[in-house]
Design a protein around this motif. Structure first.
Motif, PDB file in Angstrom:
ATOM      1  N   LEU A   1       0.806  -1.216   0.000  1.00  0.00           N
ATOM      2  CA  LEU A   1       0.000   0.000   0.000  1.00  0.00           C
ATOM      3  C   LEU A   1       0.843   1.271   0.000  1.00  0.00           C
ATOM      4  CD1 LEU A   1      -0.129   1.282   3.158  1.00  0.00           C
ATOM      5  CD2 LEU A   1      -1.530  -0.747   3.495  1.00  0.00           C
ATOM      6  N   ASP A   2       2.094   1.209   0.514  1.00  0.00           N
ATOM      7  CA  ASP A   2       2.938   2.403   0.524  1.00  0.00           C
ATOM      8  C   ASP A   2       3.293   2.863  -0.886  1.00  0.00           C
ATOM      9  OD1 ASP A   2       3.411   2.911   3.407  1.00  0.00           O
ATOM     10  OD2 ASP A   2       4.223   0.890   3.352  1.00  0.00           O
ATOM     11  N   MET A   3       3.199   1.970  -1.867  1.00  0.00           N
ATOM     12  CA  MET A   3       3.451   2.366  -3.241  1.00  0.00           C
ATOM     13  C   MET A   3       2.515   3.470  -3.685  1.00  0.00           C
ATOM     14  SD  MET A   3       4.010  -1.250  -5.243  1.00  0.00           S
ATOM     15  CE  MET A   3       4.042  -0.388  -6.807  1.00  0.00           C
ATOM     16  N   LEU A   4       1.270   3.448  -3.190  1.00  0.00           N
ATOM     17  CA  LEU A   4       0.243   4.375  -3.653  1.00  0.00           C
ATOM     18  C   LEU A   4       0.181   5.659  -2.838  1.00  0.00           C
ATOM     19  CD1 LEU A   4      -2.477   1.663  -4.276  1.00  0.00           C
ATOM     20  CD2 LEU A   4      -1.380   3.033  -6.034  1.00  0.00           C
ATOM     21  N   LEU A   5       1.051   5.793  -1.836  1.00  0.00           N
ATOM     22  CA  LEU A   5       1.013   6.997  -1.010  1.00  0.00           C
ATOM     23  C   LEU A   5       1.329   8.273  -1.782  1.00  0.00           C
ATOM     24  CD1 LEU A   5       2.488   5.847   2.429  1.00  0.00           C
ATOM     25  CD2 LEU A   5       0.102   6.171   1.760  1.00  0.00           C
ATOM     26  N   PRO A   6       2.268   8.267  -2.758  1.00  0.00           N
ATOM     27  CA  PRO A   6       2.466   9.507  -3.535  1.00  0.00           C
ATOM     28  C   PRO A   6       1.197   9.965  -4.237  1.00  0.00           C
ATOM     29  CG  PRO A   6       4.309   8.006  -3.863  1.00  0.00           C
ATOM     30  CD  PRO A   6       3.266   7.244  -3.104  1.00  0.00           C
ATOM     31  N   LEU A   7       0.406   9.018  -4.738  1.00  0.00           N
ATOM     32  CA  LEU A   7      -0.857   9.376  -5.384  1.00  0.00           C
ATOM     33  C   LEU A   7      -1.849   9.925  -4.364  1.00  0.00           C
ATOM     34  CD1 LEU A   7      -2.540   9.359  -8.007  1.00  0.00           C
ATOM     35  CD2 LEU A   7      -3.305   7.065  -7.381  1.00  0.00           C
ATOM     36  N   VAL A   8      -1.945   9.280  -3.194  1.00  0.00           N
ATOM     37  CA  VAL A   8      -2.841   9.756  -2.140  1.00  0.00           C
ATOM     38  C   VAL A   8      -2.451  11.164  -1.715  1.00  0.00           C
ATOM     39  CG1 VAL A   8      -3.649   9.340   0.214  1.00  0.00           C
ATOM     40  CG2 VAL A   8      -3.298   7.409  -1.332  1.00  0.00           C
ATOM     41  N   ASP A   9      -1.152  11.409  -1.605  1.00  0.00           N
ATOM     42  CA  ASP A   9      -0.658  12.715  -1.190  1.00  0.00           C
ATOM     43  C   ASP A   9      -1.033  13.800  -2.203  1.00  0.00           C
ATOM     44  OD1 ASP A   9       0.856  14.437   0.574  1.00  0.00           O
ATOM     45  OD2 ASP A   9       2.444  14.432  -0.936  1.00  0.00           O
ATOM     46  N   ALA A  10      -1.083  13.422  -3.488  1.00  0.00           N
ATOM     47  CA  ALA A  10      -1.399  14.397  -4.538  1.00  0.00           C
ATOM     48  C   ALA A  10      -2.903  14.626  -4.686  1.00  0.00           C
ATOM     49  CB  ALA A  10      -0.808  13.937  -5.868  1.00  0.00           C
ATOM     50  N   LEU A  11      -3.719  13.743  -4.141  1.00  0.00           N
ATOM     51  CA  LEU A  11      -5.172  13.897  -4.230  1.00  0.00           C
ATOM     52  C   LEU A  11      -5.669  14.891  -3.192  1.00  0.00           C
ATOM     53  CD1 LEU A  11      -6.164  10.137  -4.602  1.00  0.00           C
ATOM     54  CD2 LEU A  11      -6.394  11.884  -6.381  1.00  0.00           C
ATOM     55  N   ASP A  12      -6.872  15.429  -3.431  1.00  0.00           N
ATOM     56  CA  ASP A  12      -7.493  16.300  -2.438  1.00  0.00           C
ATOM     57  C   ASP A  12      -7.797  15.496  -1.176  1.00  0.00           C
ATOM     58  OD1 ASP A  12      -7.372  18.559  -3.958  1.00  0.00           O
ATOM     59  OD2 ASP A  12      -9.355  18.300  -4.845  1.00  0.00           O
ATOM     60  N   ASP A  13      -8.339  16.180  -0.190  1.00  0.00           N
ATOM     61  CA  ASP A  13      -8.600  15.557   1.109  1.00  0.00           C
ATOM     62  C   ASP A  13      -9.859  14.695   1.040  1.00  0.00           C
ATOM     63  OD1 ASP A  13      -8.244  14.939   3.760  1.00  0.00           O
ATOM     64  OD2 ASP A  13      -9.378  16.675   4.472  1.00  0.00           O
ATOM     65  N   ILE A  14      -9.785  13.635   0.234  1.00  0.00           N
ATOM     66  CA  ILE A  14     -10.901  12.714   0.118  1.00  0.00           C
ATOM     67  C   ILE A  14     -10.585  11.450   0.905  1.00  0.00           C
ATOM     68  CG2 ILE A  14     -11.608  13.577  -2.136  1.00  0.00           C
ATOM     69  CD1 ILE A  14     -10.207  11.209  -3.390  1.00  0.00           C
ATOM     70  N   GLU A  15     -11.619  10.680   1.189  1.00  0.00           N
ATOM     71  CA  GLU A  15     -11.423   9.424   1.927  1.00  0.00           C
ATOM     72  C   GLU A  15     -10.885   8.358   0.989  1.00  0.00           C
ATOM     73  OE1 GLU A  15     -13.982   6.836   5.138  1.00  0.00           O
ATOM     74  OE2 GLU A  15     -13.995   9.022   5.050  1.00  0.00           O
ATOM     75  N   VAL A  16      -9.811   7.685   1.398  1.00  0.00           N
ATOM     76  CA  VAL A  16      -9.126   6.706   0.545  1.00  0.00           C
ATOM     77  C   VAL A  16      -8.966   5.397   1.306  1.00  0.00           C
ATOM     78  CG1 VAL A  16      -7.015   6.166  -0.724  1.00  0.00           C
ATOM     79  CG2 VAL A  16      -7.889   8.507  -0.714  1.00  0.00           C
ATOM     80  N   ILE A  17      -9.294   4.293   0.640  1.00  0.00           N
ATOM     81  CA  ILE A  17      -9.089   2.948   1.193  1.00  0.00           C
ATOM     82  C   ILE A  17      -8.149   2.190   0.262  1.00  0.00           C
ATOM     83  CG2 ILE A  17     -10.193   0.850   2.061  1.00  0.00           C
ATOM     84  CD1 ILE A  17     -12.518   3.573   1.090  1.00  0.00           C
ATOM     85  N   ILE A  18      -7.074   1.605   0.830  1.00  0.00           N
ATOM     86  CA  ILE A  18      -6.115   0.832   0.034  1.00  0.00           C
ATOM     87  C   ILE A  18      -5.999  -0.574   0.634  1.00  0.00           C
ATOM     88  CG2 ILE A  18      -3.808   0.747  -0.962  1.00  0.00           C
ATOM     89  CD1 ILE A  18      -3.483   3.687  -0.367  1.00  0.00           C
ATOM     90  N   PRO A  19      -6.707  -1.548   0.102  1.00  0.00           N
ATOM     91  CA  PRO A  19      -6.558  -2.921   0.615  1.00  0.00           C
ATOM     92  C   PRO A  19      -5.391  -3.634  -0.047  1.00  0.00           C
ATOM     93  CG  PRO A  19      -8.289  -2.847  -1.038  1.00  0.00           C
ATOM     94  CD  PRO A  19      -7.766  -1.443  -0.923  1.00  0.00           C
ATOM     95  N   GLU A  20      -4.661  -4.400   0.729  1.00  0.00           N
ATOM     96  CA  GLU A  20      -3.658  -5.303   0.166  1.00  0.00           C
ATOM     97  C   GLU A  20      -4.330  -6.661  -0.001  1.00  0.00           C
ATOM     98  OE1 GLU A  20       0.585  -3.474   1.740  1.00  0.00           O
ATOM     99  OE2 GLU A  20      -0.309  -5.133   2.843  1.00  0.00           O
ATOM    100  N   MET A  21      -4.592  -7.033  -1.236  1.00  0.00           N
ATOM    101  CA  MET A  21      -5.285  -8.280  -1.498  1.00  0.00           C
ATOM    102  C   MET A  21      -4.382  -9.465  -1.146  1.00  0.00           C
ATOM    103  SD  MET A  21      -8.112  -7.034  -2.277  1.00  0.00           S
ATOM    104  CE  MET A  21      -9.069  -8.468  -2.779  1.00  0.00           C
ATOM    105  N   PRO A  22      -4.933 -10.664  -0.951  1.00  0.00           N
ATOM    106  CA  PRO A  22      -4.129 -11.813  -0.512  1.00  0.00           C
ATOM    107  C   PRO A  22      -2.889 -12.029  -1.385  1.00  0.00           C
ATOM    108  CG  PRO A  22      -6.448 -12.376  -0.467  1.00  0.00           C
ATOM    109  CD  PRO A  22      -6.368 -11.019  -1.100  1.00  0.00           C
ATOM    110  N   GLY A  23      -1.738 -12.121  -0.735  1.00  0.00           N
ATOM    111  CA  GLY A  23      -0.484 -12.330  -1.446  1.00  0.00           C
ATOM    112  C   GLY A  23       0.229 -11.054  -1.823  1.00  0.00           C
ATOM    113  N   ALA A  24      -0.404  -9.903  -1.597  1.00  0.00           N
ATOM    114  CA  ALA A  24       0.214  -8.616  -1.900  1.00  0.00           C
ATOM    115  C   ALA A  24       0.622  -7.939  -0.601  1.00  0.00           C
ATOM    116  CB  ALA A  24      -0.749  -7.724  -2.677  1.00  0.00           C
TER     117      ALA A  24
END
Length: 319
Positions: A60-83
């Motif tokens: 999930l830390d891979m997607l943090l740069p994208l989350v940081d660039a988005l507005d203050d919206i609610e974000v959910i990042i699940p790590e699916m099985p094996g990820a």
């Protein structure tokens, strides 16, 4: 089965990722869903929630740069099985099973209304399966570096080369040339970007990686995409050898309410390495009631950059 990190245990993070977690207010937790233990990140915010789904071998830390660039919206990042840190399944399951697991996961967190879904690579395949299941409504869908499942052999040599290259790269054994030949884009054009990519790429666990590959065997949506009624943004890199541009064109032609954004010089990881640009495009697509597909021209014109290779959306379509 891989062992999950116990709840509350602190995991050493690179300084950049640790700072991103604090800046994005991302909270990490675990949830048991029908006997499957999932690690997930949640950033509380305003507006309609957004689900972010990563590609093979990601955390999930891979997607943090994208989350940081988005507005203050609610974000959910699940790590699916094996990820990431989520334990791998004993036996591989298909994409339909993963879509149902994602639906149950969101319901357990209390998200019963329509959500926005953004998927990258393997996560975009999961996003398609999830959106095609009418049991959970999707408001708007973003498919980045995605395919329709035709002409893609899940267990081909290139997929296994990707696993080996990521593992060696994470262990400081792989050369920048070895990574750039697989992911292209900025990783190839700017060798120093490989140092940034090292923080974004997880060292995948073989069992979980193979399970995710097998989940795509026989997976195909080309015959069902006409049923996808939610407004959809197809994002593609013109330098992506893993999800070729023709696959994104197929998605654009087959999905009724679709638009496309071509990232010039974008490789397979453009959503991560060009997060600011991608976040601006995604936000406009999600926030505008009527989306006309002109974000490419606007983004580049405002910044004095060369015009993007835009494909005009069909006339008269509404978001």
């Amino acid at each position: 089965m891989a062992q999950a990190t116990p709840r509350g245990a602190r995991r050493a993070l690179p300084p950049a990722q640790s700072a991103l977690r604090r800046r994005t207010r991302m909270q990490i937790d675990w949830l048991d869903v029908d006997g499957v233990r999932l690690r997930y990140g949640l950033r509380r915010g305003a507006g309609r929630p957004m689900v972010l789904l990563g590609t093979l071998g990601t955390h999930l830390d891979m997607l943090l740069p994208l989350v940081d660039a988005l507005d203050d919206i609610e974000v959910i990042i699940p790590e699916m099985p094996g990820a990431g840190a989520s334990p791998a399944l004993r036996l591989p399951r298909g994409m339909g099973w993963h879509a149902r697991l994602l639906k149950t996961f969101l319901a357990r967190l209390g998200y019963d209304s329509a959500v926005n879904v953004v998927g990258l690579g393997w996560g975009a395949a999961l996003a398609q399966s999830f959106a095609l299941d009418d049991s959970h409504p999707v408001n708007r869908l973003v498919l980045a570096a995605s395919t329709v499942g035709v002409g893609i052999n899940a267990l081909n040599t290139n997929s296994l080369r990707r696993f080996n290259a990521i593992r060696r790269f994470h262990a400081d054994e792989a050369t920048p040339d070895g990574m750039s030949g697989l992911y292209n884009g900025l990783v190839r054009q700017t060798p120093p970007k490989t140092a940034v990519a090292r923080e974004h790429l997880a060292a995948p666990e073989l069992h979980g990686y193979i399970n995710q590959l097998v989940s795509r065997v026989g997976w195909m949506t080309i015959h069902r995409l006409h049923n996808l009624m939610c407004p959809t943004l197809v994002m593609a890199g013109d330098d992506d050898s893993i999800a070729p541009l023709y696959q994104s064109r197929l998605l654009y032609w087959l999905i009724p309410k679709s638009h496309v954004h071509i990232v010039r010089g974008g490789g397979h990881l453009f959503l991560l390495l060009r997060a600011n640009e991608c976040a601006a495009v995604i936000q406009r697509f999600i926030n505008e009631r009527r989306y006309d597909g002109t974000d490419n021209a606007d983004y580049y014109a405002l910044r004095g950059l060369p015009a993007d290779g835009q494909i005009a959306p069909p006339a008269g379509q509404e978001g």
